[in-house]
Scaffold this active site. Sequence first.
Site, PDB file in Angstrom:
ATOM      1  N   ASN A   9     -21.491  13.449   9.557  1.00  0.00           N
ATOM      2  CA  ASN A   9     -20.221  12.932   9.635  1.00  0.00           C
ATOM      3  C   ASN A   9     -19.617  14.229  10.499  1.00  0.00           C
ATOM      4  O   ASN A   9     -19.419  15.664   9.794  1.00  0.00           O
ATOM      5  CB  ASN A   9     -19.880  13.353   8.190  1.00  0.00           C
ATOM      6  CG  ASN A   9     -18.430  13.086   7.434  1.00  0.00           C
ATOM      7  OD1 ASN A   9     -17.224  12.573   9.150  1.00  0.00           O
ATOM      8  ND2 ASN A   9     -18.175  13.757   6.119  1.00  0.00           N
ATOM      9  N   LYS A  11     -16.255  14.935  11.038  1.00  0.00           N
ATOM     10  CA  LYS A  11     -15.449  14.921  10.174  1.00  0.00           C
ATOM     11  C   LYS A  11     -14.056  15.253  11.546  1.00  0.00           C
ATOM     12  O   LYS A  11     -14.529  14.667  12.512  1.00  0.00           O
ATOM     13  CB  LYS A  11     -15.381  16.111   9.293  1.00  0.00           C
ATOM     14  CG  LYS A  11     -16.134  16.090   8.816  1.00  0.00           C
ATOM     15  CD  LYS A  11     -15.887  17.336   7.287  1.00  0.00           C
ATOM     16  CE  LYS A  11     -17.601  17.709   6.791  1.00  0.00           C
ATOM     17  NZ  LYS A  11     -17.031  18.190   5.430  1.00  0.00           N
ATOM     18  N   HIS A  95     -15.103   9.617   1.003  1.00  0.00           N
ATOM     19  CA  HIS A  95     -15.469  11.142   0.900  1.00  0.00           C
ATOM     20  C   HIS A  95     -14.520  11.855   0.510  1.00  0.00           C
ATOM     21  O   HIS A  95     -13.642  11.275  -0.605  1.00  0.00           O
ATOM     22  CB  HIS A  95     -15.553  11.581   2.277  1.00  0.00           C
ATOM     23  CG  HIS A  95     -15.588  12.653   3.227  1.00  0.00           C
ATOM     24  ND1 HIS A  95     -15.648  13.569   2.554  1.00  0.00           N
ATOM     25  CD2 HIS A  95     -17.644  13.137   3.192  1.00  0.00           C
ATOM     26  CE1 HIS A  95     -16.190  15.146   2.887  1.00  0.00           C
ATOM     27  NE2 HIS A  95     -17.476  13.600   3.316  1.00  0.00           N
ATOM     28  N   GLU A 167     -22.777  13.204  -2.852  1.00  0.00           N
ATOM     29  CA  GLU A 167     -22.265  14.702  -1.919  1.00  0.00           C
ATOM     30  C   GLU A 167     -21.645  15.367  -3.387  1.00  0.00           C
ATOM     31  O   GLU A 167     -20.447  15.152  -3.786  1.00  0.00           O
ATOM     32  CB  GLU A 167     -21.477  14.253  -1.279  1.00  0.00           C
ATOM     33  CG  GLU A 167     -21.477  13.739  -0.251  1.00  0.00           C
ATOM     34  CD  GLU A 167     -21.420  13.682   1.255  1.00  0.00           C
ATOM     35  OE1 GLU A 167     -22.076  13.779   2.116  1.00  0.00           O
ATOM     36  OE2 GLU A 167     -19.671  13.390   1.779  1.00  0.00           O
ATOM     37  N   GLY A 173     -20.105  22.539   2.701  1.00  0.00           N
ATOM     38  CA  GLY A 173     -19.365  22.896   3.649  1.00  0.00           C
ATOM     39  C   GLY A 173     -18.776  24.463   2.689  1.00  0.00           C
ATOM     40  O   GLY A 173     -18.389  25.029   3.602  1.00  0.00           O
ATOM     41  N   SER A 212     -24.240  20.639   2.707  1.00  0.00           N
ATOM     42  CA  SER A 212     -24.971  21.673   2.918  1.00  0.00           C
ATOM     43  C   SER A 212     -25.920  22.062   3.509  1.00  0.00           C
ATOM     44  O   SER A 212     -27.465  22.546   3.362  1.00  0.00           O
ATOM     45  CB  SER A 212     -24.456  22.910   2.064  1.00  0.00           C
ATOM     46  OG  SER A 212     -23.277  23.093   2.270  1.00  0.00           O
TER      47      SER A 212
HETATM   48  C1  PEP Z   1     -20.136  16.230   4.272  1.00  0.00           C
HETATM   49  O1  PEP Z   1     -18.940  16.405   5.274  1.00  0.00           O
HETATM   50  O2  PEP Z   1     -20.579  15.087   4.125  1.00  0.00           O
HETATM   51  C2  PEP Z   1     -21.086  17.084   4.263  1.00  0.00           C
HETATM   52  C3  PEP Z   1     -22.152  16.098   4.071  1.00  0.00           C
HETATM   53  O3  PEP Z   1     -20.074  18.427   4.350  1.00  0.00           O
HETATM   54  P1  PEP Z   1     -21.834  19.471   5.228  1.00  0.00           P
HETATM   55  O4  PEP Z   1     -22.927  19.121   5.512  1.00  0.00           O
HETATM   56  O5  PEP Z   1     -20.551  19.930   5.934  1.00  0.00           O
HETATM   57  O6  PEP Z   1     -21.368  20.497   3.748  1.00  0.00           O
END
Ligand code: PEP
Length: 251
Positions: A9, A11, A95, A167, A173, A212
């Site tokens: 992703n 973003k 999301h 998630e 993040g 993460s």
């Molecule tokens: C995400 O934005 O779906 C995500 C999992 O971000 P990160 O891996 O940076 O935590």
Amino acid sequence: MRQKLVAGNWKMHGGLKANLQLLQGVLAGVADLKGMSVAVCVPFPYLAQAQSVLTGTPVAWGAQNLSEQPQGAFTGEVSAAMLNDFACKYVLVGHSERRAIYGETDALVAEKFAAALAAGLRPVLCVGETLAQRDAGQTIDVVSAQIEAVLKRVGVAAFADAVVAYEPVWAIGTGRTATAAQAQEVHAAIRAQIARADAKVAEGLQILYGGSMKPGNAVELLGMPDIDGGLIGGAALVAADFLAICRAAVQ
Ligand code: PEP
């Protein structure tokens, strides 16, 4: 046996030059990854680039959002049919950044999920609890309500053509990851919820972990029985890290 899926992703990151380097870097390492799937969900303006670079390769592509409306006077929105014009396979729906920053409700997410499915796209339904909800012991209730809203709208059979991503909001993040046991507990609860409606659909459903995920924790997370892959934010912007996570999915 469910195949693992590792989806990036991006973003709101990227640019034509940087994307090309990143995609070429990923393509250079995916050829030997057998028995798993790889995808990148890119910002809308880069779908044409993703299509042009990734067509005929093992890497699929998709978007990060879509409109629940088919067409019309919805300035700034992008429909499922438009995503199909760029041969998207996947689209993220719900999301946590869309839910928290843009106020997307469970009901709206369910409409987006339905719109994606109707167009033949594979929705990746993102669910997860905030830190306050986890601390209050509400994790399973929150996630289950997010799933229920979609189940109620489209029925369980629709999940045969979808992916779920768990998630935890507090792990996105932040550099803070759910432990493999914490993630497994929620993944198993999601699968059980779907199984109460249809055991076969539940057995085949890919449930990704996101929050993460990095090369250093991917092996343990992806080794859990109900974790079928990863939705990767930050680490998807570095080809070597993304590929290391993909490799962890085939061990
Ligand atoms: C995400 O934005 O779906 C995500 C999992 O971000 P990160 O891996 O940076 O935590």
